[in-house]
Design a protein around this motif. Structure first.
Motif, PDB file in Angstrom:
ATOM      1  N   GLY A  18     -46.161 -30.200 -41.927  1.00  0.00           N
ATOM      2  CA  GLY A  18     -45.155 -31.142 -42.400  1.00  0.00           C
ATOM      3  C   GLY A  18     -43.794 -30.695 -41.919  1.00  0.00           C
ATOM      4  O   GLY A  18     -43.614 -29.575 -41.430  1.00  0.00           O
ATOM      5  N   LYS A  19     -42.831 -31.545 -42.081  1.00  0.00           N
ATOM      6  CA  LYS A  19     -41.486 -31.278 -41.573  1.00  0.00           C
ATOM      7  C   LYS A  19     -40.923 -29.965 -42.122  1.00  0.00           C
ATOM      8  O   LYS A  19     -40.708 -29.810 -43.313  1.00  0.00           O
ATOM      9  N   GLY A  20     -40.693 -29.017 -41.237  1.00  0.00           N
ATOM     10  CA  GLY A  20     -40.074 -27.752 -41.602  1.00  0.00           C
ATOM     11  C   GLY A  20     -40.980 -26.768 -42.316  1.00  0.00           C
ATOM     12  O   GLY A  20     -40.578 -25.651 -42.594  1.00  0.00           O
ATOM     13  N   LYS A  21     -42.209 -27.142 -42.615  1.00  0.00           N
ATOM     14  CA  LYS A  21     -43.105 -26.263 -43.388  1.00  0.00           C
ATOM     15  C   LYS A  21     -44.003 -25.405 -42.508  1.00  0.00           C
ATOM     16  O   LYS A  21     -44.413 -24.332 -42.902  1.00  0.00           O
ATOM     17  N   TYR A  22     -44.324 -25.892 -41.327  1.00  0.00           N
ATOM     18  CA  TYR A  22     -45.297 -25.226 -40.459  1.00  0.00           C
ATOM     19  C   TYR A  22     -44.877 -23.807 -40.095  1.00  0.00           C
ATOM     20  O   TYR A  22     -45.636 -22.860 -40.264  1.00  0.00           O
ATOM     21  N   LEU A  26     -46.697 -20.402 -41.296  1.00  0.00           N
ATOM     22  CA  LEU A  26     -47.286 -19.499 -40.312  1.00  0.00           C
ATOM     23  C   LEU A  26     -46.697 -18.100 -40.446  1.00  0.00           C
ATOM     24  O   LEU A  26     -47.415 -17.105 -40.353  1.00  0.00           O
ATOM     25  N   TYR A  27     -45.399 -18.005 -40.682  1.00  0.00           N
ATOM     26  CA  TYR A  27     -44.759 -16.694 -40.866  1.00  0.00           C
ATOM     27  C   TYR A  27     -45.399 -15.953 -42.045  1.00  0.00           C
ATOM     28  O   TYR A  27     -45.731 -14.777 -41.939  1.00  0.00           O
ATOM     29  N   ARG A  28     -45.593 -16.646 -43.165  1.00  0.00           N
ATOM     30  CA  ARG A  28     -46.240 -16.012 -44.330  1.00  0.00           C
ATOM     31  C   ARG A  28     -47.652 -15.566 -43.992  1.00  0.00           C
ATOM     32  O   ARG A  28     -48.108 -14.511 -44.426  1.00  0.00           O
ATOM     33  N   MET A  29     -48.356 -16.368 -43.193  1.00  0.00           N
ATOM     34  CA  MET A  29     -49.715 -16.026 -42.792  1.00  0.00           C
ATOM     35  C   MET A  29     -49.723 -14.769 -41.918  1.00  0.00           C
ATOM     36  O   MET A  29     -50.579 -13.892 -42.062  1.00  0.00           O
ATOM     37  N   ILE A  30     -48.778 -14.662 -41.007  1.00  0.00           N
ATOM     38  CA  ILE A  30     -48.699 -13.491 -40.135  1.00  0.00           C
ATOM     39  C   ILE A  30     -48.359 -12.240 -40.943  1.00  0.00           C
ATOM     40  O   ILE A  30     -48.951 -11.182 -40.738  1.00  0.00           O
ATOM     41  N   LEU A  58     -39.442 -10.064 -35.332  1.00  0.00           N
ATOM     42  CA  LEU A  58     -40.446 -10.837 -36.059  1.00  0.00           C
ATOM     43  C   LEU A  58     -39.825 -11.489 -37.289  1.00  0.00           C
ATOM     44  O   LEU A  58     -40.014 -12.670 -37.545  1.00  0.00           O
ATOM     45  N   LYS A  59     -39.045 -10.720 -38.036  1.00  0.00           N
ATOM     46  CA  LYS A  59     -38.393 -11.269 -39.230  1.00  0.00           C
ATOM     47  C   LYS A  59     -37.420 -12.386 -38.869  1.00  0.00           C
ATOM     48  O   LYS A  59     -37.295 -13.362 -39.605  1.00  0.00           O
ATOM     49  N   ASP A  60     -36.751 -12.266 -37.731  1.00  0.00           N
ATOM     50  CA  ASP A  60     -35.758 -13.259 -37.315  1.00  0.00           C
ATOM     51  C   ASP A  60     -36.375 -14.502 -36.674  1.00  0.00           C
ATOM     52  O   ASP A  60     -35.672 -15.474 -36.434  1.00  0.00           O
ATOM     53  N   SER A  61     -37.673 -14.479 -36.394  1.00  0.00           N
ATOM     54  CA  SER A  61     -38.325 -15.586 -35.682  1.00  0.00           C
ATOM     55  C   SER A  61     -39.017 -16.565 -36.625  1.00  0.00           C
ATOM     56  O   SER A  61     -39.924 -17.277 -36.225  1.00  0.00           O
ATOM     57  N   LYS A  62     -38.560 -16.641 -37.860  1.00  0.00           N
ATOM     58  CA  LYS A  62     -39.239 -17.458 -38.868  1.00  0.00           C
ATOM     59  C   LYS A  62     -39.355 -18.931 -38.502  1.00  0.00           C
ATOM     60  O   LYS A  62     -40.186 -19.634 -39.045  1.00  0.00           O
ATOM     61  N   ASN A  63     -38.546 -19.426 -37.594  1.00  0.00           N
ATOM     62  CA  ASN A  63     -38.582 -20.839 -37.245  1.00  0.00           C
ATOM     63  C   ASN A  63     -39.276 -21.134 -35.923  1.00  0.00           C
ATOM     64  O   ASN A  63     -39.273 -22.270 -35.471  1.00  0.00           O
ATOM     65  N   ASP A  64     -39.853 -20.127 -35.294  1.00  0.00           N
ATOM     66  CA  ASP A  64     -40.510 -20.330 -34.002  1.00  0.00           C
ATOM     67  C   ASP A  64     -41.921 -19.725 -34.029  1.00  0.00           C
ATOM     68  O   ASP A  64     -42.093 -18.519 -33.851  1.00  0.00           O
ATOM     69  N   PRO A  65     -42.937 -20.563 -34.272  1.00  0.00           N
ATOM     70  CA  PRO A  65     -44.313 -20.063 -34.394  1.00  0.00           C
ATOM     71  C   PRO A  65     -44.800 -19.264 -33.190  1.00  0.00           C
ATOM     72  O   PRO A  65     -45.487 -18.262 -33.344  1.00  0.00           O
ATOM     73  N   GLY A  66     -44.436 -19.682 -31.974  1.00  0.00           N
ATOM     74  CA  GLY A  66     -44.860 -18.944 -30.784  1.00  0.00           C
ATOM     75  C   GLY A  66     -44.304 -17.537 -30.758  1.00  0.00           C
ATOM     76  O   GLY A  66     -45.014 -16.577 -30.443  1.00  0.00           O
ATOM     77  N   GLU A  67     -43.026 -17.408 -31.094  1.00  0.00           N
ATOM     78  CA  GLU A  67     -42.407 -16.084 -31.135  1.00  0.00           C
ATOM     79  C   GLU A  67     -43.002 -15.234 -32.254  1.00  0.00           C
ATOM     80  O   GLU A  67     -43.156 -14.026 -32.093  1.00  0.00           O
TER      81      GLU A  67
END
Length: 101
Positions: A18-22, A26-30, A58-67
């Motif tokens: 969903g918008k902004g949730k993915y 994913l960050y929480r999952m990682i 890693l902590k700073d990449s919360k908005n980029d799933p690939g990173e």
């Protein structure tokens, strides 16, 4: 740990789409997937600037799933000096959820 590959296990059936949730989901999952390595990560990042930098990235990449996935793998590879095995369960769940809605 020579000879044993570090494993990053992820179950995408728990991923929120969903918008902004993915990306946050994913960050929480990682972070959860890195939990078995938490004590080693904390110890090594105090000793090694490269590992600390990867941890911070890693902590700073919360908005980029690939990173997020990339930094998590680089972090484990830097610590264990081995390739990282990524196991993804229910990889089609997010797509199915999007198609259903």
């Amino acid at each position: 740990m020579k000879g044993k590959l570090p494993v990053l296990k992820m179950d995408l059936s728990t991923l929120t789409v969903g918008k902004g949730k993915y990306a946050r989901s994913l960050y929480r999952m990682i972070v959860k997937a890195l939990k078995p390595y938490k004590s080693t990560i904390n110890l090594k990042r105090k000793e090694n600037e490269e590992i600390q930098d990867l941890y911070d990235a890693l902590k700073d990449s919360k908005n980029d799933p690939g990173e997020q996935i990339s930094y998590a793998c680089e972090l484990l590879q830097a610590i264990y000096n081995e390739k990282v095995l990524i196991l993804i369960d229910e990889y089609d769940s997010p797509m199915s959820e999007l198609l259903e809605n």
